[in-house]
Every structure is written in C-alpha cells, then in structure tokens.
Design an enzyme around this catalytic site. Structure first.
Site, PDB file in Angstrom:
ATOM      1  N   GLY A   1       0.811  -1.214   0.000  1.00 39.65           N
ATOM      2  CA  GLY A   1       0.000   0.000   0.000  1.00 39.65           C
ATOM      3  C   GLY A   1       0.841   1.259   0.000  1.00 39.65           C
ATOM      4  O   GLY A   1       0.299   2.365   0.037  1.00 39.65           O
ATOM      5  N   ASP A   2       2.170   1.103   0.013  1.00 35.36           N
ATOM      6  CA  ASP A   2       3.036   2.293  -0.053  1.00 35.36           C
ATOM      7  C   ASP A   2       4.248   1.908  -0.897  1.00 35.36           C
ATOM      8  O   ASP A   2       4.205   0.903  -1.603  1.00 35.36           O
ATOM      9  CB  ASP A   2       3.382   2.760   1.375  1.00 35.36           C
ATOM     10  CG  ASP A   2       3.632   4.264   1.438  1.00 35.36           C
ATOM     11  OD1 ASP A   2       4.265   4.801   0.508  1.00 35.36           O
ATOM     12  OD2 ASP A   2       3.204   4.918   2.409  1.00 35.36           O
ATOM     13  N   ASP A   3       5.330   2.685  -0.828  1.00 34.51           N
ATOM     14  CA  ASP A   3       6.472   2.422  -1.709  1.00 34.51           C
ATOM     15  C   ASP A   3       7.004   0.997  -1.518  1.00 34.51           C
ATOM     16  O   ASP A   3       7.172   0.539  -0.389  1.00 34.51           O
ATOM     17  CB  ASP A   3       7.593   3.420  -1.409  1.00 34.51           C
ATOM     18  CG  ASP A   3       7.124   4.867  -1.579  1.00 34.51           C
ATOM     19  OD1 ASP A   3       6.332   5.129  -2.502  1.00 34.51           O
ATOM     20  OD2 ASP A   3       7.549   5.730  -0.776  1.00 34.51           O
TER      21      ASP A   3
END
Ligand code: NAG
Ligand code: NAG
Ligand code: NAG
Ligand code: NAG
Ligand code: NAG
Ligand code: NAG
Ligand code: NAG
Length: 475
Positions: free
Chosen positions: A256-258
C-alpha cells in the site's frame, strides 16, 4: 567506501564443510522432529535450539513472547562461542515484540508462521528515532517492532519461505481512525548494527513499514515475498534508512506504499544526525503498488542519499518508477543515482521528481536548508499504458540538475494527457532514442547511453556459506 566485515569467514566455512560432510549419511530425526538441513547464510552457527524447547505452543492463540525472549536470551550466551541459531518449526506462533542478539540466526521452516500479537501490552515502547525527532504517526514515542535489534553484529533472519504475519489490520484500523497515540510498530527493525541478512521469507500484513534497517551497514535483503493490501496505510516494503552497503535482490512486493523507500532522516533532525544512505544495489525487484513508487528516494533524505544503483526492475500497476521526493527544509542531497533496465506496465508517471513534498517533522525546520539533487542517470526503460511520461519538478532557485535519460520507450495510454512531459526547475540531457520527445529542459543530444558504474559494490562481493542445522548441535 566501507568494506564488508563478515567475521571469521574462512574458519567458519571450514567448520561448516565438516558439518555438511558429517551430515550426509545421517539425516536424523530428533525429539522435536526436525531433520537436519542446509541453508545459505553470511555466517554459520555452532549452537542450535528449537523454539518448542522453550515452552512455545504453535496453536495461533497462545502468546509465545516469553518463549522467544527466553530462547534468545539463552542463545545470546553463545555469541562469543560460534553463535547460535533458533529454529521456528511449522506451526502458528503468536508473539509480541522480541529482541534479537549478535551472532544469531532466526530460521523459519516452511509452514512456520510467526503471528504478530494484537495486544498492545506485548509491545514495549521505544523513544523516537534521533534522525526523525518524532514518530511518523504521532509526536511521542513508538512501539518496538515485532522483531527488533539494536547494537548487533552478524544477525540473520531467514528460512525456507516461512511466514511472518504482522496481523496489521488492527493497527491500520486504529491509524485510519486517528487513534494512535504512539507510532505503529514496524515488522522488522534493526538499528546501529553491522552484517545483517534477511532472506527467503514471506512477510505479510505489517502494521506499518515491513523491513527497516537504520544506522546500520553491510545488509543483504534477498528472496522476500512481501504482501499487504494495496489500500493498507504506510506498508512500505524495504526502507534502508541512514545505512551503508546494502544489497536488495530478488524480492517480490505488493504493498500500500512504496515497495522500496530509501531514506536518511527528516528535516533538522536528519540534518543533525547527518548519516547518509549510500552504496545500495537493488536488482530483480518486482513491485505492485497502485498509489506509490517502485523505488522512492526520500522524502526523508536530510542525511543525504548517494550511490544507489537499480537494475532489472519490473513494476505492474504502480503509480511511479524511481521517484525522488524532497522539499524546502530537508537539506541533504540525492546524488549519483543510477537506474538501468526497467520493464513497466500501467503507470501514472515513469519519471517523477517532486520538490514540494510538504510534511515536516515540526515547525522547527530551516527554510534555507535546500536539498541538492544532482546526477541522476536512467537508461533502458520500456513502459506501456502510461499516463504521464515525466513530471519533473525541482525547487525554484534550487534546480535538480544532471538528469540523464537514454534508451527509453514509453507507450502512452489511450487516455494520455496532452502533455506527456512537464518539467520545471530541472536540467539535464536525453538521448535521441527517448520517446515520446522529452521536455525542453532535457534536450535530446544525439545517440549516447547515460553512464552506469562499472565497478561492483563491496556488499556484492560477499559470498554465502552453506550452513547446516543438526539436532546433535542443540545447545
Ligand atoms: C528490547 O530492546 C529495547 C531497546 O534496548 C528495550 O527497550 C526493550 O525493553 C527490549 N525488550 C525486551 C523484551 O527485552
Ligand atoms: C514463498 O511463498 C509465497 C507465498 O506463498 C509464494 O508466493 C512464493 O512463490 C514462495 N517463494 C518460493 C521461492 O517458493
Ligand atoms: C533462498 O532460496 C532459494 C530457492 O530455494 C535458494 O536458491 C537460495 O540460495 C536461498 N537464498 C538465501 C539467501 O536464503
Ligand atoms: C491501462 O491503465 C488503466 C489505468 O490507468 C487500466 O485501467 C487499464 O486496465 C490498463 N490497460 C491495460 C491494457 O493494461
Ligand atoms: C550539489 O552537489 C554537487 C555534487 O556534489 C556539487 O558539485 C554542487 O556544487 C552542489 N550544489 C550546490 C548548490 O551546493
Ligand atoms: C506543470 O507542472 C507545474 C509544476 O508542478 C504546474 O504548476 C503546471 O500546472 C503543470 N502544467 C501542466 C500543463 O500540467
Ligand atoms: C550520467 O551519464 C552521463 C552521460 O553518460 C555522464 O556524463 C554522467 O557523468 C553520468 N553521471 C554520473 C553520476 O556518472
């Protein structure tokens, strides 16, 4: 450049060869029913134990925090006598946060699952990181990570693709409702340490970032499958932070992020600590992250980021490829970044640099502290179904310079915007084989390739030994 110091490698490898020869004929079954096995590691261990020897119960319900702590406390006694390995057998091992020790290997067998407790009393509190000055979720302290280590030498977390499940939904829910009074735990955090291997595991549903080495050196992260819902908050995959000599190889990340975020501290706190992340090689990464970057540099980069090399990168349905994020007040630098070989499918921005990332630790940041972003080389890129080829936004009076792009073919999506490139406050060059035609600030200067270093990083020369678990080595 730092050179890796992988201990008494010669002596230990001779011992491990003897152990392997000794185990060929006899693959014995012990009380805990674990047969002997081999695995690759930076260092092998003389002593072994199995988690069940410390009263652990693998039913997914009983808390094993005490068992992990008792096991590691016992095995820490062997740090100066050949080190020790703790085997986590098949089963579901619920636990709160526990601490690692030096010259130690945590080995998760296939079908071993470590489950993160959702009982906050099982998570000790730690002070904020000095290079951040505050927690990422809340100003005060933070929860210790599920697996934590500090001031260690030679520590390994590996396995035969065993699983660590952070059971993050509890923490994501609290975070989204703004109920966190402390910063959420990470899955694995190792601080102020040297010689770290994290390999051949499946990591799922971390409460926040998954793998966070900080203020550390000589780190190998290899063969991880990292999975979190693409809607989960701040579930970055691998975040080397103020670290030197890092190899990140053969990882598959959905998050859900980098997928990878390279960092070095936040505003005035990161500037004060002044520890860059440097000499990093990332290769054979596959990333899926619809709202974030395949590899982000920053936004916390105040201690500097330099000599980062990325090769053979694949991303599918990911917002951007290698993104540089900074802001006025960060200070520091991002320089000598090399990207060679990316295969991208369905992406909003292939090239994305941001000079106004916002988000400050507090109001004490220095508005005169400008980041120096320079010498960023990209080559051999194929991308399909792209919305914007490049959005390159430097800082006025502080342009991002020395950007080079060669051999790049970007196929724009049917709904592509009219302007494939939008560049402000940047300078650099592109070669004639970059399509679509780049912005005027990156003029095409004929046929050439953006240089990529020809030397090998020291961490790339470290060889694994074949290590062994034998029931006869218990304790
Ligand atoms: C782990 O180490 C941290 C930092 O040294 C400490 O605060 C914490 O109490 C330790 N946890 C355990 C279970 O010993
Ligand atoms: C490890 O397990 C994950 C999750 O089941 C799987 O996707 C991956 O392919 C496995 N890796 C290896 C090398 O077997
Ligand atoms: C990881 O697993 C693969 C496939 O089983 C094996 O070839 C490799 O040597 C292992 N590497 C590490 C560092 O554990
Ligand atoms: C192209 O990207 C859009 C999102 O921008 C996506 O909905 C669509 O499925 C993609 N098409 C292909 C062929 O991958
Ligand atoms: C930025 O860094 C480069 C490379 O180290 C250096 O040559 C240049 O002078 C720096 N620019 C500024 C404005 O400090
Ligand atoms: C280009 O980027 C700048 C700075 O981010 C922005 O202000 C401007 O609106 C953009 N132009 C177009 C045509 O999108
Ligand atoms: C990037 O490539 C260009 C063109 O080959 C070269 O002039 C430049 O020195 C390279 N940058 C670095 C930091 O090596």
């Amino acid at each position: 450049m730092l050179s890796p110091r992988f201990g008494n490698s010669y002596v230990i490898s001779v011992i491990s060869i003897v152990l392997i020869l000794g185990s060929v004929a006899e693959s014995r079954v012990v009380s805990s029913k674990i047969e002997s096995f081999d695995y690759p590691a930076i260092n092998c261990r003389k002593h072994s134990a199995v988690l069940t020897d410390f009263g652990a119960v693998g039913d997914g319900k009983t808390s094993n925090t005490k068992a992990f702590n008792a096991a590691i406390s016992k095995l820490s006694q062997y740090a100066n006598d050949g080190g020790a390995q703790l085997i986590v057998p098949p089963g579901k091992w619920l636990t709160g946060s526990f601490n690692l020790t030096s010259h130690f290997t945590l080995f998760l067998q296939k079908d071993a699952v470590i489950l993160g407790s959702q009982d906050e009393s099982e998570w000790p509190q730690l002070p904020v990181l000095p290079s951040y000055g505050r927690g990422r979720d809340a100003p005060g302290g933070r929860f210790s990570s599920l697996i934590f280590g500090t001031h260690l030498t030679d520590v390994i977390i590996t396995g035969n693709n065993g699983t660590i499940d952070g059971q993050g939904s509890y923490w994501w829910g609290k975070f989204k409702k703004k109920q966190m009074k402390l910063t959420r735990p990470y899955m694995i955090e190792i601080m102020y340490s040297d010689q770290i291997q994290i390999s051949n595991l499946t990591l799922i549903n971390s409460p926040s970032w998954f793998v966070h080495p900080i203020y550390s050196s000589n780190i190998i992260v290899q063969g991880l499958t990292i999975l979190a819902p693409v809607t989960s908050p701040n579930t970055d995959g691998i975040d080397p932070d103020s670290c030197s000599n890092v190899k990140i190889e053969d990882n598959f990340i959905v998050s859900g992020d980098d997928c990878i975020a390279i960092k070095s501290g936040w505003d005035e706190y990161g500037i004060k600590v002044g520890m860059p992340t440097q000499h990093v090689i990332i290769r054979r990464l596959t990333c899926i992250s619809p709202d974030s970057a395949t590899i982000a540099l920053g936004s916390e980069m105040s201690g500097g980021i330099q000599d980062v090399r990325a090769e053979d990168i694949t991303a599918i349905s990911t917002e951007s490829a290698v993104r540089i994020k900074s802001a006025v007040g960060r200070g520091g630098f991002v320089r000598d970044i090399f990207v060679k070989g990316m295969n991208l499918n369905t992406m909003k921005y292939v090239f994305w640099m941001t000079g106004a990332y916002g988000q400050h630790a507090d109001e004490g940041f220095d508005p005169k502290a400008l980041p120096n972003v320079t010498n960023i080389n990209y080559s051999n890129i194929i991308a399909k179904n792209v919305t914007f080829a490049g959005k390159l936004e430097g800082i006025s009076n502080d342009p991002y310079t020395g950007i080079c792009v060669s051999n790049t073919n970007i196929e724009m999506a049917a709904n592509k915007k009219k302007l494939p490139w939008n560049c402000t406050d940047v300078s650099g060059v592109t070669s004639s084989d970059v399509t679509p035609q780049p912005c005027a600030l990156l003029p095409q200067k004929g046929k050439f390739e953006c240089a990529y270093p020809s030397d090998k990083l020291a961490i790339d020369k470290v060889q694994f030994k074949t290590c062994n678990f034998k029931s006869s080595n218990l304790f």
